[in-house]
Structures are given as structure tokens and as C-alpha cells.
Scaffold this active site. Structure first.
Site, PDB file in Angstrom:
ATOM      1  N   HIS A 232       7.413  -6.890  -1.177  1.00 44.91           N
ATOM      2  CA  HIS A 232       8.586  -6.200  -0.633  1.00 44.91           C
ATOM      3  C   HIS A 232       8.608  -4.746  -1.116  1.00 44.91           C
ATOM      4  CE1 HIS A 232      10.168 -10.488  -0.974  1.00 44.91           C
ATOM      5  NE2 HIS A 232      10.347 -10.249   0.305  1.00 44.91           N
TER       6      HIS A 232
ATOM      7  N   SER B 109       4.687 -14.303  -2.370  1.00 43.01           N
ATOM      8  CA  SER B 109       5.691 -14.866  -1.483  1.00 43.01           C
ATOM      9  C   SER B 109       6.858 -15.353  -2.328  1.00 43.01           C
ATOM     10  CB  SER B 109       5.100 -16.050  -0.702  1.00 43.01           C
ATOM     11  OG  SER B 109       6.143 -16.814  -0.132  1.00 43.01           O
TER      12      SER B 109
ATOM     13  N   MET C  53      14.644 -11.126   2.834  1.00 39.76           N
ATOM     14  CA  MET C  53      15.523 -12.243   2.488  1.00 39.76           C
ATOM     15  C   MET C  53      15.702 -12.321   0.964  1.00 39.76           C
ATOM     16  SD  MET C  53      14.968 -15.214   5.265  1.00 39.76           S
ATOM     17  CE  MET C  53      13.509 -15.956   4.557  1.00 39.76           C
TER      18      MET C  53
ATOM     19  N   ASP D 215       3.325 -11.825   7.004  1.00 38.25           N
ATOM     20  CA  ASP D 215       3.947 -12.591   8.097  1.00 38.25           C
ATOM     21  C   ASP D 215       3.493 -11.955   9.402  1.00 38.25           C
ATOM     22  OD1 ASP D 215       6.098 -14.357   6.559  1.00 38.25           O
ATOM     23  OD2 ASP D 215       6.036 -12.374   5.655  1.00 38.25           O
TER      24      ASP D 215
END
Ligand code: AMP
Length: 293
Positions: free
Chosen positions: A37, A198, A30, A163
Site C-alpha cells: 500500500h 497482503s 481496505m 490484484d
């Protein structure tokens, strides 16, 4: 690096690589990218001929009172980071492109094999932990990831253990729907002080960030207690929750589960995951630790 906004354009470009026998790795995100990431991007680059990263803030997975409007959007910075990693394709569809006006299908959870969904069914997993506090969240996640898998048709897709519940649900979805994707779950990347990276950490004030450190501290404490031979899981979880509440504002859940099925555990077993969701100020943070015997 090619930036693509239309699914048809990406499908066409990837088809030509596929025809040449090239493998495609995929990292859905996102945006507001960080080292967590990028660790997934690097793993994909290492293993695959072509790496695709998607950036799409998926409205379907946000509840009406959640942070969709304020979710950090940092496209220019994200693109610069991905270019540096030599990503091949960045897929950045608009909301209108992903969900046409009359989009109607959600990947749902009705069990076709048994009336009473088993505790390890996607339906059951999606309703516990985060699902209990974010109704419909995992339906939104599954729907967007299924759509993205259909566009990219990757050999491998990379997800973060950060997650964990999401990753387990997607792995199960990919298997049950024969999506032909291997779902890889890679370790959580943390700040030196322990805080799991995060995109939502950006919401924290310096004071809240300090208080948020308690989350990983307590998870590591629990892991160490269990490794040191601590026996009574409910008692340990209760003590851990008390410690958490010394710093965080509220605890939505702190629980142990089997890492394959995500069925909650009452007793210690060889492989476990301990998961939590807490509020620090207005920011909801999730974290977990995985214990392998
Ligand atoms: P998001 O942009 O938050 O949807 O995350 C995109 C992917 O990055 C998901 O698979 C996340 O689990 C993963 N991810 C997010 N934070 C981390 C982290 N700290 N370490 C590893 N992976 C992460």
C-alpha cells in the site's frame, strides 16, 4: 494529515485545492496497510500535489462465506503509517455513510453495444479467474471504487498489480464511464522470500507462510521456463500446477492471459500475465507475474 469520515467534508476540502489547480492523487485501500500500500502512497505523493488515501472494508465485495467479519482492522496503526508518509487526507467512512439504508445501485455489466458480450468486456473479464470463484466480487469492487472516485475526483488513482484483474477492470471502468481518472498500476511488493505482501498474510500460521512461498516460486519458475524458450503453454501450466500442489492445499486457477484484455491464452505471446489463486489452510491467496518480451 486530516482524517475525514464524511464525503461532503472531503469534497469541500478537495474542491478548494482543485480550484487552485492542484493535482489530486488517490489510493483506495481496505486498511491493514503494508509496504505494498505504501508504495502506492509514495508514487502518488511524488506525482501529485495532494494525496488522499481511503480506508474502507467494503462489504459489497465479500461473499456470504468470506472473511468480512474477520478482515484485519488496524486503524490506529494505519493512521500512524500514513502520517509518516505525510499523506494529506485519510478518508475513513463508516459503512452507513458509504451505503445509505436504501442504497440500491450496483455498477453492473450489461453490454449496451452487443448482445453477446465480447471476451474483453468488463462483464466477461469479471466472470473469469477470481470472478468465477467470487461471484459478484468485482461488481462490489467497481461500485465502491466508482463511489470513491466521485467523492475524491482524483487526477490519478493508484492500484497494485498484486490484484491485477481488479486493476484491469477498474482501468476499463474509468475509461468506459469517462471518470476522468488515470489509473496507474504499480508493481507487486514482495517479502524477500518472494511472498506477495497482503493484508491476508496475517491469517497464515508460520507453517502456512512457509508453504505459501511456493506460490511465487512457481510463478517465477513458469516465467523462467517461458523466458528460456519453453514452448508449450498448457504443458507448462500443468507442470506448474503440480508443483503448486506440493505445498498449497488447493488451486482455484492457474492461467495465462493477455495483460491488456485478460483474455486467457493457449499459446505463449510477447506480453502475458500468469495469474493464480490458491488456498493455504483456510487462507485464499492470489498472485501473478507479468512477462514483457
Ligand atoms: P487492499 O487493501 O487489499 O484492497 O489493497 C489496496 C491496494 O493496494 C490495491 O490496489 C492493491 O492491489 C494494492 N496492493 C495490495 N498488496 C500489494 C502489494 N503486495 N504490492 C503492491 N500493491 C499492493
Amino acid at each position: 494529515m486530516k482524517k475525514v469520515t464524511q464525503p461532503g467534508v472531503l469534497e469541500k476540502a478537495l474542491a478548494s485545492f482543485r480550484r487552485k489547480g492542484k493535482t489530486i492523487g488517490f489510493v483506495p485501500t481496505m486498511g491493514a496497510l503494508h509496504e505494498g500500500h505504501l508504495s502506492l502512497v509514495r508514487a502518488s505523493k511524488k506525482k501529485n500535489d495532494v494525496t488522499v488515501v481511503s480506508i474502507f472494508v467494503n462489504p459489497l465485495q465479500f461473499g456470504p462465506k468470506e472473511d468480512l467479519k474477520n478482515y484485519p482492522r488496524l486503524a490506529a496503526n494505519d493512521l500512524a503509517l500514513l502520517k509518516k508518509e505525510k499523506v494529506d487526507f485519510v478518508f475513513m467512512p463508516s459503512e452507513q455513510v458509504m451505503y445509505e439504508k436504501d442504497h440500491s445501485l450496483l455498477i453492473g455489466f450489461e453490454s449496451v453495444t452487443s448482445r453477446e458480450a465480447s471476451p474483453s468486456s468488463i462483464q466477461a473479464i469479471s466472470n473469469r479467474f477470481c470472478g468465477e470463484f467470487r461471484p459478484g466480487h468485482f461488481r462490489g469492487v467497481m461500485t465502491v471504487v466508482a463511489k470513491l472516485f466521485n467523492v475524491v475526483k482524483p487526477c490519478e488513482a493508484y492500484f497494485g498489480a498484486k490484484d491485477f484483474q481488479q486493476a484491469v477492470i477498474i482501468r476499463k471502468m474509468a475509461r468506459e464511464l469517462n471518470q476522468g481518472v488515470s489509473v496507474r498500476i504499480l508493481p507487486t511488493i514482495r517479502e524477500n522470500a518472494g511472498l506477495a505482501l497482503s493484508s491476508r498474510n496475517q491469517y497464515l500460521t508460520p507453517g502456512e507462510r512457509r508453504r505459501a512461498l511456493k506460490i511465487s516460486e512457481v510463478l517465477f519458475w513458469l516465467r523462467d521456463q517461458i523466458w528460456a524458450g519453453g514452448k508449450n503453454l498448457p504443458t507448462l501450466l500443468r507442470q506448474a500446477e503440480e508443483k503448486l500442489l506440493e505445498s498449497v492445499d488447493s488451486v482455484q486457477y492457474l492461467a495465462a492471459a493477455d495483460p491488456e484484455t485478460l483474455i486467457p491464452l493457449e499459446e505463449i505471446q510477447r506480453n502475458m500475465v500468469i495469474l493464480t489463486a490458491c488456498f493455504v489452510g483456510k487462507t485464499r491467496l492470489i498472485d501473478n507475474v507479468i512477462l514483457h518480451a
